[in-house]
Scaffold this active site. Structure first.
Site, PDB file in Angstrom:
ATOM      1  N   LYS A 111       1.023  13.540 -10.147  1.00  0.00           N
ATOM      2  CA  LYS A 111       2.450  13.192 -10.194  1.00  0.00           C
ATOM      3  C   LYS A 111       3.116  13.598 -11.495  1.00  0.00           C
ATOM      4  O   LYS A 111       4.288  13.951 -11.510  1.00  0.00           O
ATOM      5  CB  LYS A 111       2.648  11.693  -9.933  1.00  0.00           C
ATOM      6  CG  LYS A 111       2.312  11.323  -8.504  1.00  0.00           C
ATOM      7  CD  LYS A 111       3.010  10.062  -8.039  1.00  0.00           C
ATOM      8  CE  LYS A 111       2.791   9.902  -6.539  1.00  0.00           C
ATOM      9  NZ  LYS A 111       3.188   8.604  -6.028  1.00  0.00           N
ATOM     10  N   LYS A 194      -2.432  16.400   1.888  1.00  0.00           N
ATOM     11  CA  LYS A 194      -2.203  15.069   2.462  1.00  0.00           C
ATOM     12  C   LYS A 194      -0.790  14.951   3.033  1.00  0.00           C
ATOM     13  O   LYS A 194       0.154  15.470   2.434  1.00  0.00           O
ATOM     14  CB  LYS A 194      -2.394  14.051   1.326  1.00  0.00           C
ATOM     15  CG  LYS A 194      -2.399  12.612   1.746  1.00  0.00           C
ATOM     16  CD  LYS A 194      -2.611  11.703   0.539  1.00  0.00           C
ATOM     17  CE  LYS A 194      -1.372  11.634  -0.327  1.00  0.00           C
ATOM     18  NZ  LYS A 194      -1.425  10.580  -1.347  1.00  0.00           N
ATOM     19  N   LYS A 197       5.087  11.228   1.720  1.00  0.00           N
ATOM     20  CA  LYS A 197       6.534  10.996   1.711  1.00  0.00           C
ATOM     21  C   LYS A 197       7.231  11.960   0.762  1.00  0.00           C
ATOM     22  O   LYS A 197       8.402  12.278   0.923  1.00  0.00           O
ATOM     23  CB  LYS A 197       6.830   9.580   1.199  1.00  0.00           C
ATOM     24  CG  LYS A 197       6.448   8.481   2.147  1.00  0.00           C
ATOM     25  CD  LYS A 197       6.753   7.119   1.536  1.00  0.00           C
ATOM     26  CE  LYS A 197       5.494   6.309   1.425  1.00  0.00           C
ATOM     27  NZ  LYS A 197       5.627   4.972   0.926  1.00  0.00           N
TER      28      LYS A 197
HETATM   29  P1  TYM Z   1       1.569   4.403  -0.643  1.00  0.00           P
HETATM   30  O1  TYM Z   1       2.913   3.767  -0.553  1.00  0.00           O
HETATM   31  O2  TYM Z   1       1.490   5.803  -1.149  1.00  0.00           O
HETATM   32  O3  TYM Z   1       0.853   4.381   0.764  1.00  0.00           O
HETATM   33  C1  TYM Z   1       0.752   3.186   1.509  1.00  0.00           C
HETATM   34  C2  TYM Z   1      -0.535   3.149   2.300  1.00  0.00           C
HETATM   35  O4  TYM Z   1      -0.622   4.270   3.186  1.00  0.00           O
HETATM   36  C3  TYM Z   1      -1.830   4.987   2.953  1.00  0.00           C
HETATM   37  N1  TYM Z   1      -1.567   6.421   3.136  1.00  0.00           N
HETATM   38  C4  TYM Z   1      -2.290   7.226   3.928  1.00  0.00           C
HETATM   39  N2  TYM Z   1      -3.347   6.980   4.710  1.00  0.00           N
HETATM   40  C5  TYM Z   1      -3.851   8.037   5.426  1.00  0.00           C
HETATM   41  N3  TYM Z   1      -3.333   9.290   5.352  1.00  0.00           N
HETATM   42  C6  TYM Z   1      -2.272   9.575   4.577  1.00  0.00           C
HETATM   43  N4  TYM Z   1      -1.754  10.805   4.539  1.00  0.00           N
HETATM   44  C7  TYM Z   1      -1.700   8.515   3.807  1.00  0.00           C
HETATM   45  N5  TYM Z   1      -0.650   8.435   2.946  1.00  0.00           N
HETATM   46  C8  TYM Z   1      -0.593   7.146   2.537  1.00  0.00           C
HETATM   47  C9  TYM Z   1      -2.197   4.667   1.515  1.00  0.00           C
HETATM   48  O5  TYM Z   1      -3.574   4.864   1.271  1.00  0.00           O
HETATM   49  C10 TYM Z   1      -1.781   3.220   1.398  1.00  0.00           C
HETATM   50  O6  TYM Z   1      -2.787   2.372   1.911  1.00  0.00           O
HETATM   51  N6  TYM Z   1      -0.440   2.451  -4.788  1.00  0.00           N
HETATM   52  C11 TYM Z   1      -0.183   2.197  -3.384  1.00  0.00           C
HETATM   53  C12 TYM Z   1       0.605   0.928  -3.136  1.00  0.00           C
HETATM   54  C13 TYM Z   1       0.047  -0.300  -3.776  1.00  0.00           C
HETATM   55  C14 TYM Z   1      -1.072  -1.032  -3.328  1.00  0.00           C
HETATM   56  C15 TYM Z   1      -1.186  -2.135  -4.239  1.00  0.00           C
HETATM   57  C16 TYM Z   1      -1.972  -0.886  -2.269  1.00  0.00           C
HETATM   58  C17 TYM Z   1       0.548  -0.922  -4.874  1.00  0.00           C
HETATM   59  N7  TYM Z   1      -0.181  -2.042  -5.155  1.00  0.00           N
HETATM   60  C18 TYM Z   1      -2.211  -3.057  -4.106  1.00  0.00           C
HETATM   61  C19 TYM Z   1      -2.985  -1.824  -2.153  1.00  0.00           C
HETATM   62  C20 TYM Z   1      -3.102  -2.894  -3.062  1.00  0.00           C
HETATM   63  C21 TYM Z   1       0.615   3.359  -2.819  1.00  0.00           C
HETATM   64  O7  TYM Z   1       1.295   4.036  -3.519  1.00  0.00           O
HETATM   65  O8  TYM Z   1       0.567   3.462  -1.472  1.00  0.00           O
END
Ligand code: TYM
Length: 332
Positions: A111, A194, A197
């Site tokens: 990032k 991947k 968003k």
């Molecule tokens: P984020 O918002 O990027 O994604 C949310 C969830 O979706 C999953 N995900 C995917 N799974 C499969 N294939 C993909 N292409 C894909 N893109 C996203 C992510 O693995 C995630 O489970 N840092 C985290 C948010 C967060 C969090 C936490 C999660 C903040 N605090 C505490 C768990 C526990 C994030 O940016 O997810």
């Protein structure tokens, strides 16, 4: 008591990766665990966000949770910025996180890109806040997609570092729950990247807000290779697009990959894509319709978040007081 914590950033549209990698698993797990599901708006501002869009997106993710089947009465749903214990605990945990651990985080490297000196402190400290999210609830399990694995390992290390520094067994070491056939859904335009968003091309992902026509069109245009579909899972090696599309089909139909591969063995992509498109529309359309219905009443969504913030805030505040006692902060 086993407790789950997980979250999603309210940045742009939720997509099929978020659904298959995360939310769908949460729906299955909610019966067996006490669940806390967060909309992580503090994490969202590690990159610039338009304030009005951030508010809208926070409601939209809440609506998506409920529309996908998370029960707001049984689970706690709230947005992160309403519970101040997250940022307070992040400071305490940050004081025992070595820079060396943060320097290994691949997401920061991706990032921040080439201009690392210009990246914000928040983006760098992001995984510490994520550890605080989980540990503020003493969560035992964290269901996420594959891409969050490294952050979760760090959260476990930080929990262990706290316990060791203060000679306590206070934090459980949170277990990652990464399961299903679609733990890493890939872009429709490039099977080696991947689904995300932040990817510029909307053609690369299926959003939970897409209409059936948009879904069908995106699948029709999805990148493929010149061969027919293989007759074994081994035949998917070095064929990332075929692997991804068949994996999505398997996940959506709740079937094993080898079973799906056997069904479409030797078939042309065009025939398979028609079936995949029907399946995706049948699964996602009811969710989209329910999201739209919920979004028409923002007051009701806010009421869910208010109730969640009260519950989450109560629990996190209790834990923070215990943590502050362990650390030695005087409470005069
Ligand atoms: P984020 O918002 O990027 O994604 C949310 C969830 O979706 C999953 N995900 C995917 N799974 C499969 N294939 C993909 N292409 C894909 N893109 C996203 C992510 O693995 C995630 O489970 N840092 C985290 C948010 C967060 C969090 C936490 C999660 C903040 N605090 C505490 C768990 C526990 C994030 O940016 O997810």
């Amino acid at each position: 008591m086993n407790r789950i914590f997980s979250g999603i950033q309210p940045t742009g549209n939720l997509h099929l990766g978020n659904y298959l990698g995360a939310i769908r698993n949460w729906v299955k797990l909610q019966k067996d665990y006490e669940c806390v599901f967060c909309i992580v708006d503090l994490h969202a501002i590690t990159l610039p966000q338009d304030p009005a869009e951030l508010r809208k997106s926070t409601r939209e993710v809440t609506a998506a949770y409920i529309a996908c089947g998370i029960d707001p009465d049984a689970c706690t749903i709230f947005n992160q910025s309403t519970v101040s214990a997250h940022t307070e605990l992040a400071w305490t945990l940050g004081c025992l996180t070595p820079l060396g651990w943060l320097n290994r985080m691949t997401q920061f490297k991706d990032k921040a890109g080439k201009h690392r000196e210009n990246a914000g402190l928040g983006l760098y400290a992001y995984p510490v806040l994520m550890a605080a999210d989980i540990l503020a609830y003493k969560a035992t399990h964290v269901p996420v997609g594959e891409d969050q694995k490294q952050h979760l390992e760090l959260a476990r290390d930080i929990a262990g570092a706290f316990n060791a520094r203060y000679g306590v067994e206070y934090f459980p070491l949170p277990e990652p729950q990464i399961f299903g056939t679609a733990t890493r859904v890939m872009s429709l335009r490039d099977g080696t990247k991947k689904m995300s968003k932040s990817e510029e091309s909307d053609q690369s992902r299926i959003n939970l807000t897409d209409t059936p026509d948009m879904i069908a069109q995106k699948i029709k245009r999805a990148k493929t290779d010149p061969h027919n579909l293989p007759d074994s899972v081994e035949g998917l090696k070095d064929r990332p697009e075929a692997d991804n599309l068949l994996g999505i089909y398997a996940a959506l139909s709740d079937r094993a990959l080898d079973d799906v591969v056997a069904e479409f063995a030797g078939k042309q992509f065009s025939e398979f894509k028609g079936k995949l498109s029907d399946l995706a529309v049948a699964t996602l359309s009811p969710i989209t319709a329910e999201m739209n219905r919920l979004m028409a009443d923002p007051g009701a969504i806010d009421a869910v978040l208010r109730r969640g913030a009260e519950r989450a805030g109560g629990m996190a505040k209790r834990h923070l007081a215990e943590i502050y006692d362990i650390v030695g902060f005087l409470r005069p």
